[in-house]
Write a protein that holds these residues in place. Structure first.
Motif, PDB file in Angstrom:
ATOM      1  N   UNK A  11       0.821  -1.224   0.000  1.00 17.61           N
ATOM      2  CA  UNK A  11       0.000   0.000   0.000  1.00 17.61           C
ATOM      3  C   UNK A  11       0.853   1.272   0.000  1.00 17.61           C
ATOM      4  N   UNK A  12       2.143   1.114   0.159  1.00 21.65           N
ATOM      5  CA  UNK A  12       3.034   2.263   0.315  1.00 21.65           C
ATOM      6  C   UNK A  12       2.925   3.244  -0.851  1.00 21.65           C
ATOM      7  N   UNK A  13       3.032   2.753  -2.082  1.00 19.70           N
ATOM      8  CA  UNK A  13       3.049   3.635  -3.243  1.00 19.70           C
ATOM      9  C   UNK A  13       1.776   4.463  -3.332  1.00 19.70           C
ATOM     10  N   UNK A  14       0.635   3.818  -3.090  1.00 19.17           N
ATOM     11  CA  UNK A  14      -0.641   4.533  -3.169  1.00 19.17           C
ATOM     12  C   UNK A  14      -0.720   5.632  -2.123  1.00 19.17           C
ATOM     13  N   UNK A  15      -0.307   5.300  -0.895  1.00 21.95           N
ATOM     14  CA  UNK A  15      -0.356   6.280   0.195  1.00 21.95           C
ATOM     15  C   UNK A  15       0.640   7.405  -0.043  1.00 21.95           C
ATOM     16  N   UNK A  16       1.833   7.064  -0.500  1.00 24.67           N
ATOM     17  CA  UNK A  16       2.848   8.097  -0.761  1.00 24.67           C
ATOM     18  C   UNK A  16       2.397   9.020  -1.899  1.00 24.67           C
ATOM     19  N   UNK A  17       1.794   8.439  -2.931  1.00 22.27           N
ATOM     20  CA  UNK A  17       1.344   9.242  -4.067  1.00 22.27           C
ATOM     21  C   UNK A  17       0.252  10.214  -3.646  1.00 22.27           C
ATOM     22  N   UNK A  18      -0.637   9.762  -2.760  1.00 19.20           N
ATOM     23  CA  UNK A  18      -1.724  10.619  -2.293  1.00 19.20           C
ATOM     24  C   UNK A  18      -1.231  11.769  -1.435  1.00 19.20           C
ATOM     25  N   UNK A  19       0.001  11.671  -0.958  1.00 17.72           N
ATOM     26  CA  UNK A  19       0.562  12.723  -0.109  1.00 17.72           C
ATOM     27  C   UNK A  19       1.791  13.360  -0.752  1.00 17.72           C
ATOM     28  N   UNK A  20       1.763  13.451  -2.080  1.00 15.49           N
ATOM     29  CA  UNK A  20       2.917  13.998  -2.816  1.00 15.49           C
ATOM     30  C   UNK A  20       2.561  15.191  -3.693  1.00 15.49           C
ATOM     31  N   UNK A  21       1.472  15.836  -3.392  1.00 18.39           N
ATOM     32  CA  UNK A  21       1.055  16.983  -4.196  1.00 18.39           C
ATOM     33  C   UNK A  21       1.014  18.254  -3.338  1.00 18.39           C
ATOM     34  N   UNK A  22       1.807  19.246  -3.605  1.00 16.94           N
ATOM     35  CA  UNK A  22       2.704  19.377  -4.781  1.00 16.94           C
ATOM     36  C   UNK A  22       4.016  18.615  -4.624  1.00 16.94           C
ATOM     37  N   UNK A  23       4.388  18.297  -3.372  1.00 17.11           N
ATOM     38  CA  UNK A  23       5.596  17.510  -3.162  1.00 17.11           C
ATOM     39  C   UNK A  23       5.364  16.568  -1.983  1.00 17.11           C
ATOM     40  N   UNK A  24       6.233  15.583  -1.832  1.00 21.15           N
ATOM     41  CA  UNK A  24       6.049  14.556  -0.806  1.00 21.15           C
ATOM     42  C   UNK A  24       6.050  15.170   0.591  1.00 21.15           C
ATOM     43  N   UNK A  25       4.949  14.932   1.318  1.00 25.18           N
ATOM     44  CA  UNK A  25       4.814  15.415   2.696  1.00 25.18           C
ATOM     45  C   UNK A  25       5.128  14.255   3.637  1.00 25.18           C
ATOM     46  N   UNK A  26       6.307  14.287   4.178  1.00 26.56           N
ATOM     47  CA  UNK A  26       6.794  13.165   4.981  1.00 26.56           C
ATOM     48  C   UNK A  26       5.888  12.864   6.166  1.00 26.56           C
ATOM     49  N   UNK A  27       5.471  13.889   6.923  1.00 25.31           N
ATOM     50  CA  UNK A  27       4.686  13.661   8.128  1.00 25.31           C
ATOM     51  C   UNK A  27       3.274  13.172   7.793  1.00 25.31           C
ATOM     52  N   UNK A  28       2.630  13.782   6.795  1.00 27.95           N
ATOM     53  CA  UNK A  28       1.281  13.354   6.418  1.00 27.95           C
ATOM     54  C   UNK A  28       1.290  11.913   5.906  1.00 27.95           C
ATOM     55  N   UNK A  29       2.283  11.578   5.088  1.00 26.56           N
ATOM     56  CA  UNK A  29       2.380  10.212   4.561  1.00 26.56           C
ATOM     57  C   UNK A  29       2.615   9.213   5.694  1.00 26.56           C
ATOM     58  N   UNK A  30       3.440   9.606   6.639  1.00 24.85           N
ATOM     59  CA  UNK A  30       3.739   8.748   7.781  1.00 24.85           C
ATOM     60  C   UNK A  30       2.472   8.463   8.575  1.00 24.85           C
ATOM     61  N   UNK A  31       1.700   9.524   8.873  1.00 24.30           N
ATOM     62  CA  UNK A  31       0.451   9.359   9.624  1.00 24.30           C
ATOM     63  C   UNK A  31      -0.561   8.511   8.843  1.00 24.30           C
ATOM     64  N   UNK A  32      -0.716   8.793   7.561  1.00 20.54           N
ATOM     65  CA  UNK A  32      -1.692   8.061   6.745  1.00 20.54           C
ATOM     66  C   UNK A  32      -1.350   6.584   6.660  1.00 20.54           C
TER      67      UNK A  32
END
Length: 302
Positions: A11-32
């Motif tokens: 599921x990593x790629x999907x979650x990371x992609x959803x939190x990469x606009x406009x750029x990768x948000x490390x904390x949001x992706x981590x929480x999600x």
């Protein structure tokens, strides 16, 4: 745990992609990612409790089968030892095991998985951890010193394993956790082709190590703290005690088996008694003949 780890990283790629606009948000992706992972861990804990209940039920039924063999395979034994049905018995075991399991597993999962290291969420969880967490510390039987105090690992995360300065400062030991280093390297190595930035690598490394930490506590602390072994022994001893306490019931069961002509019971009767006591059909015919003779000799008949 291996299946959980594989599903999580799928599921990593999907979650990371959803939190990469406009750029990768490390904390949001981590929480999600952790939020999704916590749901999967909750399902895992329920599955473990169910599997344990199935295994305990199988052990209990083996014991009941042995007790049944002591009473000439009578079909009256099992219903008297296991109330209602096997499904009800399994549900009771599963409920009890879930209560024991979740008492310790859920707080550990919340502490390690809910929030990233150094996040407000994780720090609040550390402060809210009660006495149960200290019990986990008392039961930890693994070799890694970083896991001997859960609150410390929750606070520092993987740095308590691989940062030599923090290990020296907090634990008083030198060097890194070499026995775990290989697993940590594999966590990133298996997904190196999918990692697009150092920020993504940091999240993968942190979450992967927290999953490994949860597995460590699951194997070397949670099962022991929950008292699974004691509970299983008590359940099986309870069946034995119930069997012993029903001595009068088994006397009635033996009589019923006798009247029904149970061949296993008759096989235990000495040969010199079989002709006198076991031929129920002949005895019944003699009884009916005696009644008929008495009636034929009564004054009314004469």
């Amino acid at each position: 745990m291996q299946k959980l780890r594989e599903e999580t990283f799928k599921k990593k790629d999907t979650i990371f992609l959803a939190n990469s606009n406009p750029e990768f948000d490390r904390m949001k992706a981590n929480f999600a990612w952790r939020d999704d992972l916590y749901g999967d861990i909750s399902k895992l804990l329920s599955a473990i409790a169910h599997q344990l209940a199935l295994e305990l039920k199988d052990e209990a039924l083996k014991l009941v089968e042995y007790m049944t063999s002591l009473l000439w395979e009578s079909n009256q034994v099992k219903p008297r030892l296991i109330e209602n049905s096997e499904e009800y018995f399994l549900a009771k075991l599963e409920n009890s095991l879930s209560v024991l399991f979740l008492r310790f597993a859920r707080p550990v999962a919340e502490a390690l998985i809910r929030g990233p290291v150094n996040s407000d969420t994780r720090n609040k969880i550390i402060k809210s951890l009660g006495v149960d967490i200290e019990i986990i510390d008392n039961y930890y039987s693994g070799e890694e010193v970083a896991f001997r105090v859960l609150k410390k690992y929750v606070k520092y995360g993987s740095d308590l394993l691989f940062n030599s300065e923090i290990r020296q400062q907090v634990l008083g030991v030198t060097g890194i956790a070499t026995q775990i280093a290989g697993v940590a390297a594999q966590i990133v190595g298996d997904f190196s082709n999918d990692i697009k930035s150092p920020q993504e690598e940091a999240v993968v490394f942190e979450v992967g190590n927290d999953i490994s930490a949860f597995e460590e506590y699951l194997i070397y602390a949670i099962f022991s703290a929950a008292g699974f072994e004691s509970y299983c022994i008590q359940e099986l001893k309870g069946l034995v005690d119930s069997f012993r306490d029903k001595e009068g019931t088994w006397t009635g069961v033996a009589l019923n088996e006798w009247l029904q002509g149970n061949p296993l019971l008759f096989a235990e009767i000495p040969n010199n008694l079989k002709s006198q006591e076991s031929n129920l059909e002949v005895s019944e015919r003699l009884r009916q003949l005696s009644i008929a003779l008495k009636r034929s000799r009564s004054p009314e008949v004469l």
